[in-house]
Motif scaffolding. Structure first.
Motif, PDB file in Angstrom:
ATOM      1  N   THR A   1      14.366 -21.038 -20.396  1.00  0.00           N
ATOM      2  CA  THR A   1      13.747 -21.350 -19.115  1.00  0.00           C
ATOM      3  C   THR A   1      14.042 -20.282 -18.066  1.00  0.00           C
ATOM      4  O   THR A   1      15.183 -19.833 -17.925  1.00  0.00           O
ATOM      5  N   VAL A   2      12.992 -19.912 -17.321  1.00  0.00           N
ATOM      6  CA  VAL A   2      13.119 -19.014 -16.173  1.00  0.00           C
ATOM      7  C   VAL A   2      13.070 -19.840 -14.895  1.00  0.00           C
ATOM      8  O   VAL A   2      13.924 -19.732 -14.033  1.00  0.00           O
ATOM      9  N   GLU A   3      12.043 -20.711 -14.796  1.00  0.00           N
ATOM     10  CA  GLU A   3      11.847 -21.549 -13.613  1.00  0.00           C
ATOM     11  C   GLU A   3      10.912 -22.699 -13.995  1.00  0.00           C
ATOM     12  O   GLU A   3       9.801 -22.461 -14.459  1.00  0.00           O
ATOM     13  N   GLY A   4      11.364 -23.917 -13.855  1.00  0.00           N
ATOM     14  CA  GLY A   4      10.525 -25.070 -14.188  1.00  0.00           C
ATOM     15  C   GLY A   4      10.079 -25.043 -15.643  1.00  0.00           C
ATOM     16  O   GLY A   4      10.896 -24.957 -16.547  1.00  0.00           O
ATOM     17  N   ARG A   5       8.759 -25.049 -15.863  1.00  0.00           N
ATOM     18  CA  ARG A   5       8.205 -25.008 -17.219  1.00  0.00           C
ATOM     19  C   ARG A   5       7.987 -23.583 -17.728  1.00  0.00           C
ATOM     20  O   ARG A   5       7.597 -23.372 -18.867  1.00  0.00           O
ATOM     21  N   LEU A   6       8.228 -22.587 -16.866  1.00  0.00           N
ATOM     22  CA  LEU A   6       8.018 -21.182 -17.209  1.00  0.00           C
ATOM     23  C   LEU A   6       9.263 -20.604 -17.859  1.00  0.00           C
ATOM     24  O   LEU A   6      10.382 -20.871 -17.415  1.00  0.00           O
ATOM     25  N   GLY A   7       9.064 -19.804 -18.921  1.00  0.00           N
ATOM     26  CA  GLY A   7      10.218 -19.198 -19.567  1.00  0.00           C
ATOM     27  C   GLY A   7       9.848 -18.065 -20.491  1.00  0.00           C
ATOM     28  O   GLY A   7       8.688 -17.651 -20.582  1.00  0.00           O
TER      29      GLY A   7
ATOM     30  N   PRO B   1       0.798  -1.235   0.000  1.00  0.00           N
ATOM     31  CA  PRO B   1       0.000   0.000   0.000  1.00  0.00           C
ATOM     32  C   PRO B   1       0.827   1.279   0.000  1.00  0.00           C
ATOM     33  O   PRO B   1       0.329   2.322  -0.404  1.00  0.00           O
ATOM     34  N   VAL B   2       2.108   1.235   0.428  1.00  0.00           N
ATOM     35  CA  VAL B   2       2.922   2.453   0.446  1.00  0.00           C
ATOM     36  C   VAL B   2       3.513   2.791  -0.916  1.00  0.00           C
ATOM     37  O   VAL B   2       4.021   3.891  -1.115  1.00  0.00           O
ATOM     38  N   LEU B   3       3.436   1.868  -1.884  1.00  0.00           N
ATOM     39  CA  LEU B   3       3.977   2.125  -3.220  1.00  0.00           C
ATOM     40  C   LEU B   3       2.974   2.963  -4.004  1.00  0.00           C
ATOM     41  O   LEU B   3       1.918   2.473  -4.408  1.00  0.00           O
ATOM     42  N   LEU B   4       3.292   4.225  -4.213  1.00  0.00           N
ATOM     43  CA  LEU B   4       2.359   5.160  -4.843  1.00  0.00           C
ATOM     44  C   LEU B   4       2.694   5.492  -6.293  1.00  0.00           C
ATOM     45  O   LEU B   4       1.960   6.227  -6.939  1.00  0.00           O
ATOM     46  N   ASP B   5       3.793   4.958  -6.820  1.00  0.00           N
ATOM     47  CA  ASP B   5       4.153   5.168  -8.222  1.00  0.00           C
ATOM     48  C   ASP B   5       3.005   4.629  -9.078  1.00  0.00           C
ATOM     49  O   ASP B   5       2.659   3.452  -8.990  1.00  0.00           O
ATOM     50  N   PRO B   6       2.368   5.469  -9.907  1.00  0.00           N
ATOM     51  CA  PRO B   6       1.217   5.021 -10.695  1.00  0.00           C
ATOM     52  C   PRO B   6       1.522   3.850 -11.633  1.00  0.00           C
ATOM     53  O   PRO B   6       0.609   3.116 -12.021  1.00  0.00           O
ATOM     54  N   ASN B   7       2.791   3.650 -11.967  1.00  0.00           N
ATOM     55  CA  ASN B   7       3.154   2.498 -12.793  1.00  0.00           C
ATOM     56  C   ASN B   7       2.976   1.180 -12.050  1.00  0.00           C
ATOM     57  O   ASN B   7       2.888   0.126 -12.682  1.00  0.00           O
ATOM     58  N   PHE B   8       2.944   1.243 -10.717  1.00  0.00           N
ATOM     59  CA  PHE B   8       2.982   0.006  -9.940  1.00  0.00           C
ATOM     60  C   PHE B   8       1.922  -0.126  -8.852  1.00  0.00           C
ATOM     61  O   PHE B   8       1.918  -1.120  -8.131  1.00  0.00           O
ATOM     62  N   VAL B   9       1.021   0.817  -8.702  1.00  0.00           N
ATOM     63  CA  VAL B   9      -0.015   0.710  -7.674  1.00  0.00           C
ATOM     64  C   VAL B   9      -0.827  -0.569  -7.899  1.00  0.00           C
ATOM     65  O   VAL B   9      -1.317  -0.821  -8.989  1.00  0.00           O
ATOM     66  N   GLU B  10      -0.912  -1.379  -6.846  1.00  0.00           N
ATOM     67  CA  GLU B  10      -1.651  -2.652  -6.845  1.00  0.00           C
ATOM     68  C   GLU B  10      -1.263  -3.590  -7.984  1.00  0.00           C
ATOM     69  O   GLU B  10      -2.084  -4.285  -8.549  1.00  0.00           O
ATOM     70  N   THR B  11       0.024  -3.625  -8.292  1.00  0.00           N
ATOM     71  CA  THR B  11       0.494  -4.535  -9.336  1.00  0.00           C
ATOM     72  C   THR B  11       1.102  -5.798  -8.738  1.00  0.00           C
ATOM     73  O   THR B  11       1.488  -5.843  -7.575  1.00  0.00           O
ATOM     74  N   VAL B  12       1.156  -6.807  -9.586  1.00  0.00           N
ATOM     75  CA  VAL B  12       1.852  -8.055  -9.287  1.00  0.00           C
ATOM     76  C   VAL B  12       2.858  -8.237 -10.410  1.00  0.00           C
ATOM     77  O   VAL B  12       2.479  -8.283 -11.585  1.00  0.00           O
ATOM     78  N   VAL B  13       4.130  -8.306 -10.055  1.00  0.00           N
ATOM     79  CA  VAL B  13       5.204  -8.405 -11.035  1.00  0.00           C
ATOM     80  C   VAL B  13       5.841  -9.791 -10.940  1.00  0.00           C
ATOM     81  O   VAL B  13       6.238 -10.224  -9.858  1.00  0.00           O
ATOM     82  N   LEU B  14       5.929 -10.471 -12.081  1.00  0.00           N
ATOM     83  CA  LEU B  14       6.631 -11.743 -12.161  1.00  0.00           C
ATOM     84  C   LEU B  14       8.089 -11.450 -12.477  1.00  0.00           C
ATOM     85  O   LEU B  14       8.390 -10.839 -13.515  1.00  0.00           O
ATOM     86  N   LEU B  15       9.001 -11.868 -11.599  1.00  0.00           N
ATOM     87  CA  LEU B  15      10.428 -11.674 -11.847  1.00  0.00           C
ATOM     88  C   LEU B  15      10.919 -12.705 -12.857  1.00  0.00           C
ATOM     89  O   LEU B  15      10.705 -13.906 -12.690  1.00  0.00           O
ATOM     90  N   LEU B  16      11.569 -12.223 -13.908  1.00  0.00           N
ATOM     91  CA  LEU B  16      12.064 -13.088 -14.976  1.00  0.00           C
ATOM     92  C   LEU B  16      13.578 -13.254 -14.947  1.00  0.00           C
ATOM     93  O   LEU B  16      14.101 -14.237 -15.463  1.00  0.00           O
TER      94      LEU B  16
ATOM     95  N   ALA C   1       7.652 -12.188 -24.488  1.00  0.00           N
ATOM     96  CA  ALA C   1       6.666 -13.271 -24.479  1.00  0.00           C
ATOM     97  C   ALA C   1       7.012 -14.235 -23.352  1.00  0.00           C
ATOM     98  O   ALA C   1       8.108 -14.798 -23.321  1.00  0.00           O
ATOM     99  N   VAL C   2       6.082 -14.410 -22.429  1.00  0.00           N
ATOM    100  CA  VAL C   2       6.250 -15.335 -21.322  1.00  0.00           C
ATOM    101  C   VAL C   2       5.397 -16.558 -21.631  1.00  0.00           C
ATOM    102  O   VAL C   2       4.224 -16.436 -22.004  1.00  0.00           O
TER     103      VAL C   2
END
Length: 185
Positions: free
Chosen positions: A95-101, A14-29, A79-80
């Motif tokens: 590959t990033v992790e397991g079957r994900l890439g 909730p403290v992250l106020l940057d409009p690019n990231f408010v309430e986002t979920v980011v997958l680390l690649l 493309a993920v």
């Protein structure tokens, strides 16, 4: 704190106020000594994939739109993908992790037939320089949590932020119920 590595999720606090990231979920690649790179999973655009990348609309999972991967290099695309089987790796897959890439978008679409379980294309990405992400986590801008396979390819990602928080242990789950504007509570 959970280890920051490829395949993990960053969930905006909730403290992250940057409009690019408010309430986002980011997958680390990618995470290394030079920094980190990921894509925002819950920001679909209104632009059909086929309008930008001819022939790829039939390969991506629904919704068949580009996702806003982040504020960096928005004219480029990542493309993920998830493989059907770890031992059936198509040309252009890293590959990033397991079957994900990550899948190279220069790969001819016909070479992918039957090898992917899911594919999503992101315009732009989120990136952090060396130690930048660690600093943002330390200041309380991000929760680092494990990803589940369905997180990446949800048909309707609108509730992803709340759903990811809700499944976390302890007090972290409480944040999923906070109102958008706590002043109205």
């Amino acid at each position: 704190m959970t280890e920051v590595r490829a395949g993990m999720l960053l969930v905006a606090t909730p403290v992250l106020l940057d409009p690019n990231f408010v309430e986002t979920v980011v997958l680390l690649l990618d995470v290394d000594d030079q920094g980190a790179l990921g894509v925002v999973l819950n920001r679909p655009s209104a632009i059909p994939v086929d309008a930008v990348l001819d022939g790829w609309g039939d390969v991506v999972v629904e919704p068949e739109v580009l996702f806003q991967g982040g504020p960096v290099s928005t004219q480029g695309a990542l493309a993920v993908a998830t493989l059907r089987a770890e031992d059936d790796v198509p040309v252009g897959f890293r590959t990033v992790e397991g079957r994900l890439g990550l899948l190279d978008l220069d790969t001819p679409v016909e070479l992918l037939e039957g090898s992917l379980e899911g594919l999503r294309i992101f315009a732009g990405y989120a990136g952090w320089g060396a130690d930048q992400l660690a600093g943002e986590i330390e200041e309380g801008s991000w929760y680092v949590v494990p990803a589940l396979e369905p997180d990446v390819f949800r048909m309707d990602p609108a509730s992803l932020w709340r759903d990811v928080l809700r499944r976390q242990p302890g007090e972290l789950a409480w944040h999923s119920t906070r109102p958008v504007d706590p002043e109205l509570n």
